[in-house]
Design an enzyme around this catalytic site. Structure first.
Site, PDB file in Angstrom:
ATOM      1  CG  ASP A 159      -1.684  -1.312   1.330  1.00 36.88           C
ATOM      2  OD1 ASP A 159      -2.489  -1.587   0.432  1.00 36.88           O
ATOM      3  OD2 ASP A 159      -1.440  -2.086   2.274  1.00 36.88           O
ATOM      4  CG  HIS A 187      -3.585  -5.032   3.421  1.00 35.51           C
ATOM      5  ND1 HIS A 187      -3.132  -4.274   2.367  1.00 35.51           N
ATOM      6  CD2 HIS A 187      -4.039  -6.183   2.873  1.00 35.51           C
ATOM      7  CE1 HIS A 187      -3.298  -4.942   1.241  1.00 35.51           C
ATOM      8  NE2 HIS A 187      -3.846  -6.111   1.523  1.00 35.51           N
TER       9      HIS A 187
HETATM   10  P1  NAX Z   1      -2.450 -18.307  -4.036  1.00 37.00           P
HETATM   11  O1  NAX Z   1      -3.800 -18.927  -3.885  1.00 37.00           O
HETATM   12  O2  NAX Z   1      -1.832 -18.225  -5.373  1.00 37.00           O
HETATM   13  O3  NAX Z   1      -1.425 -19.072  -3.087  1.00 37.00           O
HETATM   14  C1  NAX Z   1      -1.718 -19.376  -1.775  1.00 37.00           C
HETATM   15  C2  NAX Z   1      -1.028 -20.667  -1.472  1.00 37.00           C
HETATM   16  O4  NAX Z   1      -1.193 -20.932  -0.097  1.00 37.00           O
HETATM   17  C3  NAX Z   1      -1.604 -21.866  -2.241  1.00 37.00           C
HETATM   18  O5  NAX Z   1      -0.558 -22.500  -2.947  1.00 37.00           O
HETATM   19  C4  NAX Z   1      -2.183 -22.741  -1.134  1.00 37.00           C
HETATM   20  O6  NAX Z   1      -2.037 -24.123  -1.430  1.00 37.00           O
HETATM   21  C5  NAX Z   1      -1.336 -22.316   0.055  1.00 37.00           C
HETATM   22  N1  NAX Z   1      -1.948 -22.578   1.357  1.00 37.00           N
HETATM   23  C6  NAX Z   1      -3.245 -22.507   1.718  1.00 37.00           C
HETATM   24  N2  NAX Z   1      -3.391 -22.854   2.989  1.00 37.00           N
HETATM   25  C7  NAX Z   1      -2.164 -23.127   3.474  1.00 37.00           C
HETATM   26  C8  NAX Z   1      -1.668 -23.552   4.732  1.00 37.00           C
HETATM   27  N3  NAX Z   1      -2.492 -23.772   5.747  1.00 37.00           N
HETATM   28  N4  NAX Z   1      -0.341 -23.737   4.863  1.00 37.00           N
HETATM   29  C9  NAX Z   1       0.491 -23.548   3.837  1.00 37.00           C
HETATM   30  N5  NAX Z   1       0.084 -23.154   2.603  1.00 37.00           N
HETATM   31  C10 NAX Z   1      -1.228 -22.943   2.431  1.00 37.00           C
HETATM   32  O7  NAX Z   1      -2.543 -16.871  -3.342  1.00 37.00           O
HETATM   33  P2  NAX Z   1      -1.546 -15.633  -3.476  1.00 37.00           P
HETATM   34  O8  NAX Z   1      -1.955 -14.813  -4.644  1.00 37.00           O
HETATM   35  O9  NAX Z   1      -0.149 -16.103  -3.374  1.00 37.00           O
HETATM   36  O10 NAX Z   1      -1.989 -14.787  -2.166  1.00 37.00           O
HETATM   37  C11 NAX Z   1      -1.702 -15.260  -0.874  1.00 37.00           C
HETATM   38  C12 NAX Z   1      -2.363 -14.363   0.178  1.00 37.00           C
HETATM   39  O11 NAX Z   1      -1.856 -13.025   0.096  1.00 37.00           O
HETATM   40  C13 NAX Z   1      -3.878 -14.220   0.035  1.00 37.00           C
HETATM   41  O12 NAX Z   1      -4.469 -14.303   1.309  1.00 37.00           O
HETATM   42  C14 NAX Z   1      -4.039 -12.809  -0.510  1.00 37.00           C
HETATM   43  O13 NAX Z   1      -5.308 -12.267  -0.198  1.00 37.00           O
HETATM   44  C15 NAX Z   1      -2.929 -12.103   0.220  1.00 37.00           C
HETATM   45  N6  NAX Z   1      -2.514 -10.794  -0.287  1.00 37.00           N
HETATM   46  C16 NAX Z   1      -2.050  -9.884   0.616  1.00 37.00           C
HETATM   47  C17 NAX Z   1      -1.586  -8.645   0.238  1.00 37.00           C
HETATM   48  C18 NAX Z   1      -1.051  -7.680   1.252  1.00 37.00           C
HETATM   49  O14 NAX Z   1      -0.629  -6.577   0.856  1.00 37.00           O
HETATM   50  N7  NAX Z   1      -1.064  -7.969   2.555  1.00 37.00           N
HETATM   51  C19 NAX Z   1      -1.625  -8.213  -1.185  1.00 37.00           C
HETATM   52  C20 NAX Z   1      -1.727  -9.360  -2.134  1.00 37.00           C
HETATM   53  C21 NAX Z   1      -2.646 -10.465  -1.701  1.00 37.00           C
HETATM   54  O15 NAX Z   1      -3.981 -10.053  -1.870  1.00 37.00           O
END
Ligand code: NAX
Length: 326
Positions: A159, A187
């Site tokens: 952000d 956030h």
């Molecule tokens: P993806 O769905 O591409 O990847 C997430 C990965 O996490 C998947 O491979 C899944 O298998 C794995 N996973 C799920 N549960 C798990 C667990 N208990 N232990 C280990 N791995 C696990 O998502 P991605 O685009 O990489 O985003 C990840 C997270 O970042 C989401 O929650 C998203 O909302 C968040 N974000 C946060 C941002 C921030 O600024 N704080 C911005 C970007 C994003 O929106």
């Protein structure tokens, strides 16, 4: 030989990590002389994909990459790590607000917090990325009392970077000319991007843009940028989020310049009347691996009202996850 820094990364086969792991292995967090070991955690069904990521990391032949552990066991991933990046969670899809995810993702963070508490290094530097990031970090902190609570942080650097980029574009200036941007709060869309203290090439940003733009265009554009990226790409920000994590951690490890600061969501120390312990984004300066909240800024009534609204949202998120806090 210098001991490698061990970094645990959850959700390692996901979108954000596909941009992030290669940067970490290249030395972008710990610097060009510090070897790293990657502890990559995924859920069992994603281990095949994780193996493909490992193959690509191997194929880069990064001189600083000491070893890679791929696992679906949180204990293995989190044991004695120097840093832990909690990315794994369900991402937000089109039309979803972050708070919709709160209960599902909260369970992941209470369980990982308990494991970190058991096997983690008490000084481990934690950055929570998975949404709702601030409240997930709050849950993690509540479940990991052995870990230094100051070290449990959440990502608002994306952000912060978005805000700098918007101001640079509006004023026709270079990114490097902009200093002292602030993101306050959660956030989420209640976050408060604030140019009150920012300078552009040494001049006060508030003298270069009109107040109407700062209040009515800049704030909502930055706060809703995540949704705009989802609308354009069909999934949430990945490469820019990865870059935000690398920036967050690199600033934490390497420090901030004397004349600037960065935004980080950290446990509140009561500054600006924010409830102690809430994970709230503040401007921080960092030296010797330790951050200090900038706690003496004059806040306008307009910004203060928004800061309180963001705090209120965090209080409500905290109440929603009350059952996960011990
Ligand atoms: P993806 O769905 O591409 O990847 C997430 C990965 O996490 C998947 O491979 C899944 O298998 C794995 N996973 C799920 N549960 C798990 C667990 N208990 N232990 C280990 N791995 C696990 O998502 P991605 O685009 O990489 O985003 C990840 C997270 O970042 C989401 O929650 C998203 O909302 C968040 N974000 C946060 C941002 C921030 O600024 N704080 C911005 C970007 C994003 O929106």
């Amino acid at each position: 030989m210098t001991q490698p820094k061990r970094v645990a990364i959850t959700g390692a086969a996901g979108q954000i990590c596909y941009s992030m792991l290669f940067r970490i292995a290249n030395g972008d967090i710990f610097g060009p002389d510090q070897p790293v070991s990657l502890h990559l955690l995924e859920i069992t069904p994603a281990l095949g994909l994780l193996e493909a990521v490992k193959m690509e990391l191997d194929d880069c032949a990064f001189p600083l990459l000491n070893d890679i552990v791929c696992t679906d066991d949180a204990k293995t991933a989190l044991t004695k790590v120097d840093a832990a990046l909690f990315v794994g969670a369900k991402p937000r899809g089109p039309g979803m607000e972050r708070s919709d995810l709160i209960t599902d993702n909260g369970k992941i963070f209470s369980s990982l917090g308990k494991t970190l508490n058991e096997v983690g290094n008490p000084d481990c530097k934690v950055c929570v990325v998975g949404n709702p990031a601030n409240t997930n970090a709050y849950i993690l902190k509540a479940n990991a009392p052995n870990i230094n609570p100051r070290n449990i942080t959440a990502l608002t650097r994306l952000d912060h970077n978005r805000a700098i980029s918007q101001l640079a574009s509006k004023t026709g200036s270079k990114i490097a000319d902009i200093k002292q941007m602030v993101i306050w709060g959660n956030h989420s869309t209640t976050q408060v991007p604030d140019i009150s203290y920012a300078s552009v090439n040494g001049k006060a940003a508030s003298d270069l843009v009109d107040q109407k733009w700062a209040q009515e265009e800049f704030i909502p554009t930055v706060a809703k940028r995540g949704a705009a990226v989802i609308a354009a790409r069909g999934s949430s920000s990945a490469a820019s989020a990865a870059n935000g994590v690398v920036d967050h951690m690199a600033s934490w490890v390497q420090g901030t310049p004397k004349d600037d600061w960065v935004s980080m969501a950290v446990p509140s120390d009561g500054s600006y009347g924010i409830d102690e312990g809430l994970i709230y984004s503040f401007p921080v300066q960092i030296e010797n691996g330790d951050y200090r909240i900038i706690n003496d800024l004059d806040v306008s009534d307009f910004i203060r009202e928004k800061m309180m609204a963001s705090q209120q949202e965090l209080r409500e998120e905290r109440d929603t996850v009350a059952s996960l806090l011990s």
